[in-house]
Design a protein around this motif. Structure first.
Motif, PDB file in Angstrom:
ATOM      1  N   TYR A  92      28.011  49.695  40.339  1.00  0.00           N
ATOM      2  CA  TYR A  92      28.560  49.188  38.948  1.00  0.00           C
ATOM      3  C   TYR A  92      29.182  50.124  38.344  1.00  0.00           C
ATOM      4  N   LEU A  93      30.491  49.364  37.749  1.00  0.00           N
ATOM      5  CA  LEU A  93      31.536  50.351  37.310  1.00  0.00           C
ATOM      6  C   LEU A  93      31.821  49.576  35.806  1.00  0.00           C
ATOM      7  N   TRP A  94      31.722  50.613  34.679  1.00  0.00           N
ATOM      8  CA  TRP A  94      32.024  50.251  33.433  1.00  0.00           C
ATOM      9  C   TRP A  94      32.702  51.179  32.747  1.00  0.00           C
ATOM     10  N   GLN A  95      32.690  51.191  31.382  1.00  0.00           N
ATOM     11  CA  GLN A  95      33.608  51.896  30.600  1.00  0.00           C
ATOM     12  C   GLN A  95      32.684  52.922  29.503  1.00  0.00           C
ATOM     13  N   GLY A  96      32.517  54.067  29.808  1.00  0.00           N
ATOM     14  CA  GLY A  96      31.805  54.966  28.968  1.00  0.00           C
ATOM     15  C   GLY A  96      32.360  55.974  28.211  1.00  0.00           C
ATOM     16  N   LYS A  97      33.735  55.927  28.328  1.00  0.00           N
ATOM     17  CA  LYS A  97      34.515  56.799  27.583  1.00  0.00           C
ATOM     18  C   LYS A  97      34.139  56.864  25.983  1.00  0.00           C
ATOM     19  N   GLN A  98      34.509  57.866  25.304  1.00  0.00           N
ATOM     20  CA  GLN A  98      34.321  57.729  23.755  1.00  0.00           C
ATOM     21  C   GLN A  98      35.435  57.172  23.151  1.00  0.00           C
ATOM     22  N   ALA A  99      35.322  55.887  23.264  1.00  0.00           N
ATOM     23  CA  ALA A  99      36.597  55.135  22.480  1.00  0.00           C
ATOM     24  C   ALA A  99      35.974  53.929  22.353  1.00  0.00           C
ATOM     25  N   GLU A 100      36.840  52.870  21.792  1.00  0.00           N
ATOM     26  CA  GLU A 100      36.676  51.759  21.413  1.00  0.00           C
ATOM     27  C   GLU A 100      35.982  50.727  22.389  1.00  0.00           C
ATOM     28  N   ASP A 137      37.845  54.611  30.643  1.00  0.00           N
ATOM     29  CA  ASP A 137      38.109  53.211  29.869  1.00  0.00           C
ATOM     30  C   ASP A 137      38.620  52.116  31.054  1.00  0.00           C
ATOM     31  N   GLU A 138      39.436  51.387  30.632  1.00  0.00           N
ATOM     32  CA  GLU A 138      39.587  50.019  31.568  1.00  0.00           C
ATOM     33  C   GLU A 138      40.378  50.630  32.900  1.00  0.00           C
ATOM     34  N   GLU A 139      41.438  51.238  32.932  1.00  0.00           N
ATOM     35  CA  GLU A 139      42.159  51.411  33.943  1.00  0.00           C
ATOM     36  C   GLU A 139      41.421  52.183  34.857  1.00  0.00           C
ATOM     37  N   PRO A 140      40.851  53.643  34.497  1.00  0.00           N
ATOM     38  CA  PRO A 140      40.178  54.214  35.757  1.00  0.00           C
ATOM     39  C   PRO A 140      38.869  53.604  36.224  1.00  0.00           C
ATOM     40  N   SER A 141      38.371  52.566  35.507  1.00  0.00           N
ATOM     41  CA  SER A 141      37.364  51.745  36.287  1.00  0.00           C
ATOM     42  C   SER A 141      37.698  50.695  36.834  1.00  0.00           C
ATOM     43  N   ARG A 142      38.886  49.931  36.898  1.00  0.00           N
ATOM     44  CA  ARG A 142      39.464  48.871  37.459  1.00  0.00           C
ATOM     45  C   ARG A 142      40.097  49.533  38.892  1.00  0.00           C
ATOM     46  N   GLY A 182      38.578  48.486  46.464  1.00  0.00           N
ATOM     47  CA  GLY A 182      37.527  47.895  47.436  1.00  0.00           C
ATOM     48  C   GLY A 182      36.341  48.837  47.456  1.00  0.00           C
ATOM     49  N   LYS A 183      36.071  49.747  46.515  1.00  0.00           N
ATOM     50  CA  LYS A 183      35.217  50.805  46.561  1.00  0.00           C
ATOM     51  C   LYS A 183      33.999  50.420  45.758  1.00  0.00           C
ATOM     52  N   ALA A 184      34.080  49.433  45.025  1.00  0.00           N
ATOM     53  CA  ALA A 184      32.662  49.227  44.073  1.00  0.00           C
ATOM     54  C   ALA A 184      32.480  47.611  44.244  1.00  0.00           C
ATOM     55  N   MET A 185      31.119  47.524  43.945  1.00  0.00           N
ATOM     56  CA  MET A 185      30.296  46.148  44.100  1.00  0.00           C
ATOM     57  C   MET A 185      30.496  45.216  42.882  1.00  0.00           C
ATOM     58  N   PHE A 186      30.025  45.729  41.753  1.00  0.00           N
ATOM     59  CA  PHE A 186      30.235  45.068  40.474  1.00  0.00           C
ATOM     60  C   PHE A 186      31.083  45.699  39.284  1.00  0.00           C
ATOM     61  N   MET A 187      31.701  45.017  38.324  1.00  0.00           N
ATOM     62  CA  MET A 187      32.493  45.841  37.516  1.00  0.00           C
ATOM     63  C   MET A 187      32.417  44.790  36.244  1.00  0.00           C
ATOM     64  N   ARG A 188      32.268  45.570  34.961  1.00  0.00           N
ATOM     65  CA  ARG A 188      32.528  44.861  33.781  1.00  0.00           C
ATOM     66  C   ARG A 188      33.889  45.428  33.349  1.00  0.00           C
ATOM     67  N   ASN A 189      34.864  44.455  33.093  1.00  0.00           N
ATOM     68  CA  ASN A 189      36.172  44.592  32.441  1.00  0.00           C
ATOM     69  C   ASN A 189      36.641  43.308  31.933  1.00  0.00           C
ATOM     70  N   TRP A 190      38.050  43.230  31.623  1.00  0.00           N
ATOM     71  CA  TRP A 190      38.579  42.185  30.742  1.00  0.00           C
ATOM     72  C   TRP A 190      39.257  41.377  31.885  1.00  0.00           C
ATOM     73  N   SER A 191      39.912  40.207  31.271  1.00  0.00           N
ATOM     74  CA  SER A 191      40.568  39.214  32.334  1.00  0.00           C
ATOM     75  C   SER A 191      41.688  39.792  32.992  1.00  0.00           C
ATOM     76  N   TYR A 192      42.477  40.776  32.254  1.00  0.00           N
ATOM     77  CA  TYR A 192      43.696  41.173  32.681  1.00  0.00           C
ATOM     78  C   TYR A 192      43.564  41.691  34.180  1.00  0.00           C
ATOM     79  N   VAL A 193      42.276  42.158  34.856  1.00  0.00           N
ATOM     80  CA  VAL A 193      41.995  42.551  35.996  1.00  0.00           C
ATOM     81  C   VAL A 193      42.272  41.577  37.378  1.00  0.00           C
ATOM     82  N   TYR A 194      41.963  40.385  37.032  1.00  0.00           N
ATOM     83  CA  TYR A 194      42.008  39.298  37.861  1.00  0.00           C
ATOM     84  C   TYR A 194      43.307  39.222  38.529  1.00  0.00           C
ATOM     85  N   PRO A 195      44.515  39.065  38.022  1.00  0.00           N
ATOM     86  CA  PRO A 195      45.720  38.840  38.763  1.00  0.00           C
ATOM     87  C   PRO A 195      45.938  39.924  39.555  1.00  0.00           C
TER      88      PRO A 195
END
Length: 448
Positions: free
Chosen positions: A214-222, A279-284, A290-303
């Motif tokens: 599972y990938l998410w965004q834990g950087k001290q940021a917004e 933040d978003e890009e390092p987790s994307r 192809g290295k991760a099963m699940f991820m939380r992110n925004w809609s920009y990732v899909y395209p």
């Protein structure tokens, strides 16, 4: 959303997409001269100098979004659709330069001279503009029967002090990405609660199917605040009390949620330690590699995930609402730009007419098709043309139904910095309750 500052060079840019990432910078920048300059460049931005004297003249200011057309084209269409109002388009910098957009709006609205008459605003600026008296309350123009056409989450974000001070326009939110091919090996059912997600993610890692569960965004940021809002709300918790005057971050629902995020690194080990700096890009990037099963992110990732030049998982990615805790509901942190009317506008009725047109079903339909920006009207997700031309967007209604605003307070700039620091300390140290107690005290001093 936070700063999605660097798009992958190999991927196509999702036209006009704005993520919460694009917006964190307003909290950490200084005065934005670009925004201020834009307000002074009236004759070069928008309509020409020739004006019909019989028409009410107003102005519209917005961050610049691009797709098959521009917002300037929208304003031109409005001007040509009627002969009562003439709108000057003031194009501010793009949302990736959110500091400049925010400071430009603040500088102009603070002058209280009525310019711009109508403006678009990041969802996290709404409370501050309303508290300053710069945004016109809209309740008399948009009664309850008209508001029911919008997503509840966006309406909540547009409301401050019990008054509607902004009108929904377009939106984004956090969402749950998963590998369809890997999930088939582990039961095939998209997990709806966090515990099941962790179990499946760990099993996929153990089987060698993925490096990361599972990938998410834990950087001290917004973006960390966005992740926290989602998981806390999904456990029936909250950051602030309903009146916005005290913190609930140290209560059971919030503490359990932050503990879960910590445990993904320290206990279940489905998330790498590196997420604390991502933040978003390092987790994307690991996900589309192809290295991760699940991820939380925004809609920009899909395209990007569907682009063979940038992705190893083309046609292998699904999107669903984020999981929740037992007894809770899926929650997705709300982003997007909403509309406001300057409280000092000298052409109030004309401003309301433009506002109504911009937020209308027809204009939101046009924006969805030509900019790829998701509408705030649920009915449009059933539109056949949108389903055909924007199939991914059309699939997101369930995700957006759970859209949840970040803390609504005019002190948001201070609150978010406190949250970023306090939650980061808890994730690093593992002393979640103690850090949340300290954070609650700090926030109480800010909002009291």
């Amino acid at each position: 959303m936070t700063d999605m500052k660097k798009r992958p060079t190999a991927a196509p840019k999702p036209v006009g997409h704005v993520t919460i990432a694009d917006r964190r910078q307003f909290l950490i920048g200084s005065a934005g001269l670009l925004g201020a300059a834009a307000f002074g460049a009236g004759t070069s931005l928008g309509i020409g100098r020739a004006r019909a004297q019989s028409r009410a003249e107003i102005s519209f200011a917005s961050a610049a979004f691009f797709g098959k057309e521009t917002f300037g084209d929208l304003i031109k269409a409005f001007n040509e659709s009627q002969d009562r109002i003439l709108v000057k388009n003031i194009e501010l910098p793009p949302p990736s330069s959110s500091t400049e957009v925010y400071q430009g709006l603040v500088q102009q609205l603070a002058r209280r001279n009525g310019t711009p008459d109508v403006f678009s605003q990041d969802v996290i600026w709404i409370a501050g503009f309303a508290a300053a008296g710069w945004a016109l309350p809209l309740d008399e123009y948009f009664p309850a029967d008209k508001r029911s056409a919008y997503f509840t989450g966006t309406l909540n974000a547009c409301t401050y002090g019990g008054k509607l001070t902004a009108l929904p326009w377009f939106m984004d939110s956090g969402m749950f990405y998963y590998r369809k091919d890997v999930l088939e090996k582990h039961g095939g059912k998209v997990p709806e609660n966090w515990a099941d997600m962790a179990t499946i993610a760990a099993a996929a890692q153990k089987a060698g199917d993925v490096d990361f569960g599972y990938l998410w965004q834990g950087k001290q940021a917004e973006v960390l605040v966005c992740d926290a809002v989602e998981i806390i709300t999904s456990n029936n918790g909250a950051i602030l009390a309903p009146d916005g005057k005290s913190s609930l971050i140290n209560q059971k629902g919030a503490v359990e949620a932050i503990q879960f995020l910590h445990d993904t690194i320290a206990t279940t080990k489905i998330s790498p330690q590196d997420v604390l700096s991502w933040d978003e890009e390092p987790s994307r990037q690991p996900f589309t590699s192809g290295k991760a099963m699940f991820m939380r992110n925004w809609s920009y990732v899909y395209p990007i995930a569907q682009d063979a030049k940038a992705s190893q998982v083309v046609d292998k990615v699904g999107v669903a609402p984020l999981p929740s805790f037992p007894g809770g509901k899926s929650s997705a942190c709300l982003g997007g730009y909403q509309l406001g009317v300057n409280a000092n506008s000298k052409q109030r009725e004309a401003a309301i007419e433009l506002l109504t047109w911009l937020s209308s079903t027809e204009t939101q339909h046009r924006i969805a098709l030509n900019f790829g920006l998701a509408p705030t009207r649920p009915a449009l997700f059933q539109d056949e043309q949108i389903k055909k031309e924007q199939p991914f967007m059309a699939s997101l209604e369930k995700v957006f139904t759970g859209a949840t605003a970040r803390p609504i307070t005019p002190q948001y700039a201070k609150v978010t910095l406190a949250l970023q620091s306090g939650i980061s300390k808890a994730l690093v140290s593992g002393k979640v309750q103690a850090e949340m107690d300290a954070l609650a005290d700090q926030i109480n001093k800010i909002v009291a």
